[in-house]
Design a protein around this motif. Structure first.
Motif, PDB file in Angstrom:
ATOM      1  N   GLU A   1       0.848  -1.178   0.000  1.00  0.00           N
ATOM      2  CA  GLU A   1       0.000   0.000   0.000  1.00  0.00           C
ATOM      3  C   GLU A   1       0.888   1.234   0.000  1.00  0.00           C
ATOM      4  O   GLU A   1       1.963   1.234   0.578  1.00  0.00           O
ATOM      5  CB  GLU A   1      -0.976  -0.003   1.180  1.00  0.00           C
ATOM      6  N   GLY A   2       0.423   2.229  -0.696  1.00  0.00           N
ATOM      7  CA  GLY A   2       1.144   3.488  -0.768  1.00  0.00           C
ATOM      8  C   GLY A   2       0.735   4.259  -2.004  1.00  0.00           C
ATOM      9  O   GLY A   2       0.174   3.700  -2.949  1.00  0.00           O
ATOM     10  N   GLN A   3       0.987   5.526  -1.990  1.00  0.00           N
ATOM     11  CA  GLN A   3       0.652   6.419  -3.094  1.00  0.00           C
ATOM     12  C   GLN A   3      -0.814   6.301  -3.496  1.00  0.00           C
ATOM     13  O   GLN A   3      -1.173   6.352  -4.662  1.00  0.00           O
ATOM     14  CB  GLN A   3       1.571   6.171  -4.289  1.00  0.00           C
ATOM     15  N   GLY A   4      -1.660   6.081  -2.477  1.00  0.00           N
ATOM     16  CA  GLY A   4      -3.098   6.048  -2.719  1.00  0.00           C
ATOM     17  C   GLY A   4      -3.629   4.744  -3.278  1.00  0.00           C
ATOM     18  O   GLY A   4      -4.764   4.687  -3.747  1.00  0.00           O
ATOM     19  N   LEU A   5      -2.826   3.670  -3.223  1.00  0.00           N
ATOM     20  CA  LEU A   5      -3.256   2.383  -3.760  1.00  0.00           C
ATOM     21  C   LEU A   5      -2.867   1.255  -2.811  1.00  0.00           C
ATOM     22  O   LEU A   5      -1.775   1.266  -2.233  1.00  0.00           O
ATOM     23  CB  LEU A   5      -2.604   2.159  -5.131  1.00  0.00           C
ATOM     24  N   ALA A   6      -3.760   0.290  -2.643  1.00  0.00           N
ATOM     25  CA  ALA A   6      -3.475  -0.914  -1.852  1.00  0.00           C
ATOM     26  C   ALA A   6      -3.704  -2.119  -2.758  1.00  0.00           C
ATOM     27  O   ALA A   6      -4.553  -2.076  -3.652  1.00  0.00           O
ATOM     28  CB  ALA A   6      -4.400  -0.989  -0.639  1.00  0.00           C
ATOM     29  N   TRP A   7      -2.945  -3.190  -2.540  1.00  0.00           N
ATOM     30  CA  TRP A   7      -3.123  -4.375  -3.357  1.00  0.00           C
ATOM     31  C   TRP A   7      -2.793  -5.629  -2.565  1.00  0.00           C
ATOM     32  O   TRP A   7      -2.035  -5.608  -1.606  1.00  0.00           O
ATOM     33  CB  TRP A   7      -2.290  -4.314  -4.630  1.00  0.00           C
TER      34      TRP A   7
END
Length: 189
Positions: A170-176
Motif C-alpha cells: 500500500e502506498g501512493q493512494g493504492l493498496a493491493w
C-alpha cells in the motif's frame, strides 16, 4: 448502486471510448507477479470496466466472466474482447454489485482492479477455488485521502486472513493483495 452512479459511470466510459488493444493488461501492481496467474481455468473480473484485465486473463488461457454496473463499459469490453480474439473466452454482464456477487462456479482467479466493496469479501472467499488466486487492488488511504471506497491501512490483508499472501502493499493512494487459497481449506474471512 444509485441510478445517478450508474449514469455517471456510463458517461465516464462513453467519454473514454473503447480502448485500444495496447491498453490490455494486468493492473500494474501485479505486473511483477504475472507468472503467479494460471494459464487455464475460470476467472471472475469484479467491476471489470472496459475489460482490460479480463481480456489479459483470457489471453493467458482462462475463461473469464466480467461484471460491471456500466452498460457502456460492458459493451466496450465485449467489443474489445472480440477485437482481441478472445470473445469466445469472455462473458461480460451488467451487474449491480450492491446486490452481491452473482452466483456461479468456483473461480481459479478472482480479479478486481481499483475497486473495493467490503460486502463482497465473504462472497469472493466463498467463490475462490482451492488453490485459487485473489488479485485485488483498491484506492487506499495510505498516501491518499480517506473515503468510503478507500482501503484503510492494512485492510486488505486483514480482510482475507486465510489466504497465503504472494504480494501485498500500500502506498501512493493504492493498496493491493495477491494471495492464494491453500489446498482444500475453507479460508476464514
Amino acid at each position: 448502486m444509485s441510478e445517478g452512479d450508474r449514469t455517471r459511470w456510463d458517461r465516464t466510459y462513453a467519454d473514454r471510448g473503447i480502448p485500444t488493444t495496447d491498453a490490455i493488461g494486468v493492473d500494474a501492481v501485479f505486473a511483477a507477479h504475472r507468472d503467479a496467474f494460471p494459464a487455464a481455468g475460470h476467472a471472475i473480473d469484479v467491476a471489470c470496466g472496459q475489460g482490460a484485465g479480463a481480456i489479459w486473463l483470457a489471453r493467458r488461457g482462462l475463461r473469464v466472466h466480467g461484471f460491471d454496473i456500466s452498460a457502456v463499459a460492458i459493451t466496450q469490453a465485449r467489443a474489445l474482447a472480440e477485437r482481441s480474439g478472445v470473445g469466445g473466452r469472455c462473458r461480460f454482464d451488467v451487474v449491480d454489485l450492491d446486490d452481491g456477487l452473482p452466483g456461479g462456479p468456483p473461480a481459479d482467479v478472482i480479479y478486481s482492479a481499483r475497486f473495493r466493496d467490503r460486502r463482497l469479501d465473504e462472497p469472493m472467499m466463498g467463490r475462490l477455488a482451492p488453490g485459487g488466486l485473489l488479485a485485488l487492488s483498491a484506492l487506499s488511504q495510505v498516501g491518499g485521502s480517506a473515503g468510503r471506497f478507500r482501503a484503510a491501512p492494512g485492510e486488505l490483508c486483514a480482510a482475507f486472513p486465510g489466504l497465503e499472501v504472494i504480494a501485498a502493499g500500500e502506498g501512493q493512494g493504492l493498496a493491493w493483495l495477491l494471495a492464494r487459497r491453500r489446498g482444500n481449506e475453507v479460508p476464514s474471512g
